[in-house]
Design a protein around this motif. Structure first.
Motif, PDB file in Angstrom:
ATOM      1  N   SER A  11      -3.848  -0.635   7.026  1.00 34.47           N
ATOM      2  CA  SER A  11      -5.258  -0.526   7.404  1.00 34.47           C
ATOM      3  C   SER A  11      -5.962  -1.875   7.378  1.00 34.47           C
ATOM      4  N   PRO A  12      -7.064  -1.993   8.129  1.00 36.04           N
ATOM      5  CA  PRO A  12      -7.873  -3.208   8.039  1.00 36.04           C
ATOM      6  C   PRO A  12      -8.330  -3.502   6.613  1.00 36.04           C
ATOM      7  N   THR A  13      -8.639  -2.471   5.836  1.00 34.81           N
ATOM      8  CA  THR A  13      -9.035  -2.678   4.442  1.00 34.81           C
ATOM      9  C   THR A  13      -7.939  -3.377   3.660  1.00 34.81           C
ATOM     10  N   ASP A  14      -6.680  -3.028   3.935  1.00 35.99           N
ATOM     11  CA  ASP A  14      -5.558  -3.667   3.242  1.00 35.99           C
ATOM     12  C   ASP A  14      -5.495  -5.159   3.569  1.00 35.99           C
ATOM     13  N   VAL A  15      -5.738  -5.506   4.821  1.00 35.57           N
ATOM     14  CA  VAL A  15      -5.698  -6.916   5.204  1.00 35.57           C
ATOM     15  C   VAL A  15      -6.810  -7.686   4.506  1.00 35.57           C
ATOM     16  N   VAL A  19      -3.297 -13.823  -0.673  1.00 36.43           N
ATOM     17  CA  VAL A  19      -1.876 -13.640  -0.379  1.00 36.43           C
ATOM     18  C   VAL A  19      -1.672 -13.468   1.128  1.00 36.43           C
ATOM     19  N   TYR A  20      -0.418 -13.538   1.541  1.00 38.63           N
ATOM     20  CA  TYR A  20      -0.047 -13.374   2.946  1.00 38.63           C
ATOM     21  C   TYR A  20      -0.251 -11.919   3.350  1.00 38.63           C
ATOM     22  N   ALA A  21      -0.953 -11.692   4.455  1.00 38.78           N
ATOM     23  CA  ALA A  21      -1.357 -10.344   4.860  1.00 38.78           C
ATOM     24  C   ALA A  21      -0.482  -9.842   5.998  1.00 38.78           C
ATOM     25  N   VAL A  22       0.166  -8.704   5.770  1.00 37.74           N
ATOM     26  CA  VAL A  22       1.034  -8.084   6.767  1.00 37.74           C
ATOM     27  C   VAL A  22       0.498  -6.693   7.095  1.00 37.74           C
ATOM     28  N   ALA A  23       0.350  -6.395   8.380  1.00 34.43           N
ATOM     29  CA  ALA A  23      -0.122  -5.090   8.835  1.00 34.43           C
ATOM     30  C   ALA A  23       1.043  -4.282   9.379  1.00 34.43           C
ATOM     31  N   ALA A  24       1.249  -3.095   8.818  1.00 28.78           N
ATOM     32  CA  ALA A  24       2.338  -2.208   9.216  1.00 28.78           C
ATOM     33  C   ALA A  24       1.858  -1.274  10.325  1.00 28.78           C
ATOM     34  N   LEU A  25       2.500  -1.363  11.484  1.00 25.98           N
ATOM     35  CA  LEU A  25       2.049  -0.589  12.637  1.00 25.98           C
ATOM     36  C   LEU A  25       2.688   0.794  12.722  1.00 25.98           C
ATOM     37  N   TRP A  26       3.548   1.161  11.760  1.00 26.67           N
ATOM     38  CA  TRP A  26       4.089   2.518  11.758  1.00 26.67           C
ATOM     39  C   TRP A  26       3.163   3.495  11.035  1.00 26.67           C
ATOM     40  N   GLY A  27       2.066   3.004  10.492  1.00 27.08           N
ATOM     41  CA  GLY A  27       1.184   3.838   9.679  1.00 27.08           C
ATOM     42  C   GLY A  27       0.084   4.502  10.469  1.00 27.08           C
ATOM     43  N   TYR A  28      -1.132   4.487   9.920  1.00 27.96           N
ATOM     44  CA  TYR A  28      -2.218   5.304  10.442  1.00 27.96           C
ATOM     45  C   TYR A  28      -3.238   4.524  11.260  1.00 27.96           C
ATOM     46  N   ASP A  86       0.857  -1.175   0.000  1.00 28.73           N
ATOM     47  CA  ASP A  86       0.000   0.000   0.000  1.00 28.73           C
ATOM     48  C   ASP A  86       0.906   1.242   0.000  1.00 28.73           C
ATOM     49  N   LEU A  87       0.360   2.409  -0.328  1.00 24.35           N
ATOM     50  CA  LEU A  87       1.165   3.636  -0.323  1.00 24.35           C
ATOM     51  C   LEU A  87       0.941   4.475   0.931  1.00 24.35           C
ATOM     52  N   ASP A  88      -0.220   5.151   1.014  1.00 21.63           N
ATOM     53  CA  ASP A  88      -0.462   6.069   2.129  1.00 21.63           C
ATOM     54  C   ASP A  88      -0.455   5.316   3.457  1.00 21.63           C
ATOM     55  N   TYR A 123       1.151  -9.007   0.782  1.00 18.73           N
ATOM     56  CA  TYR A 123       0.648  -7.648   0.655  1.00 18.73           C
ATOM     57  C   TYR A 123       0.795  -6.967   2.002  1.00 18.73           C
ATOM     58  N   VAL A 124       1.445  -5.800   2.011  1.00 19.02           N
ATOM     59  CA  VAL A 124       1.717  -5.047   3.230  1.00 19.02           C
ATOM     60  C   VAL A 124       0.914  -3.761   3.207  1.00 19.02           C
TER      61      VAL A 124
END
Length: 220
Positions: free
Chosen positions: A170-174, A182-191, A12-14, A166-167
């Motif tokens: 947001s919950p939408t990204d997951v 695909v394997y779902a990764v949540a980035a906690l440095w984001g929003y 994801d970008l933003d 896919y990184v």
């Protein structure tokens, strides 16, 4: 960390690759002022981000805004967005992480709910040449959680769902990652905070900093 390894990393970008919120807030408030509506704080605008430009504008406008005002606001966004990326920048550690993926033979893509023109512009400014393929919203690529953007990225990269990550922040990204298989990764440095990811938006992996992602790809 996962015991699996992968060769394709789509982002994801933003809120994931790029910190864009200050520019998004400035642009949104300029548009609100021009159409005669109240402005919002940056945290308020942040709460509207993630489902594409049209949704952001609709949430930022008063509930009783007319269709004419909504379309005027969207038109102003399309007119001004190219001038509002002065504060946008990669999150700390992103460029180093992407470089390591590349050195280890990995393939890199980006899929965003930004409009395609916005994706092209901001990536050329902030991360030129750092991804192999990138998709934003367009007539042929619907917004996430629809998986089509991720699937198109995999097709262009010659990747399989089993070997792809896919990184997103947001919950939408997951959910989009799940929909794409695909394997779902949540980035906690984001929003978003960890508590925001529940139920179908629970990822396979949380990562605290970009370098954590490198545990998913074998060393060179």
């Amino acid at each position: 960390m996962s015991e699996r390894s992968f060769d394709t990393f789509i982002f994801d970008l933003d809120g994931t690759l790029l910190d864009t919120i200050e520019d998004l807030a400035l642009l949104t408030n300029r548009i609100l002022e021009e159409v005669g509506c109240p402005t919002h704080t940056t945290p308020e605008i942040l709460s509207y981000v993630g489902a594409g430009v049209r949704r952001l504008i609709y949430l930022a406008l008063p509930e009783d805004a007319s269709d004419e005002v909504r379309e005027q606001a969207i038109a102003l966004w399309n007119c001004y967005f190219a001038d509002y990326y002065h504060e946008t920048h990669p999150f700390p550690g992103i460029e180093e992480m992407l470089e390591q993926i590349r050195l280890r033979g990995g393939k890199i893509g980006a899929v965003s709910n930004k409009l395609q023109a916005g994706v092209d512009l901001i990536m050329a400014k902030c991360l030129p040449g750092q991804v192999d393929i990138m998709f934003g919203e367009s007539p042929s690529v619907p917004r996430k959680p629809d998986p089509k953007g991720i699937q198109l990225a995999m097709a262009h990269l010659g990747a399989t769902p089993e070997a792809s990550v896919y990184v997103g922040d947001s919950p939408t990204d997951v959910v989009a990652a799940r929909n794409a298989g695909v394997y779902a990764v949540a980035a906690l440095w984001g929003y978003h905070d960890r508590a925001d990811f529940q139920g179908e938006s629970e990822p396979d992996l949380f990562v605290e900093v970009p370098s954590d992602i490198l545990a998913l790809i074998p060393p060179a």
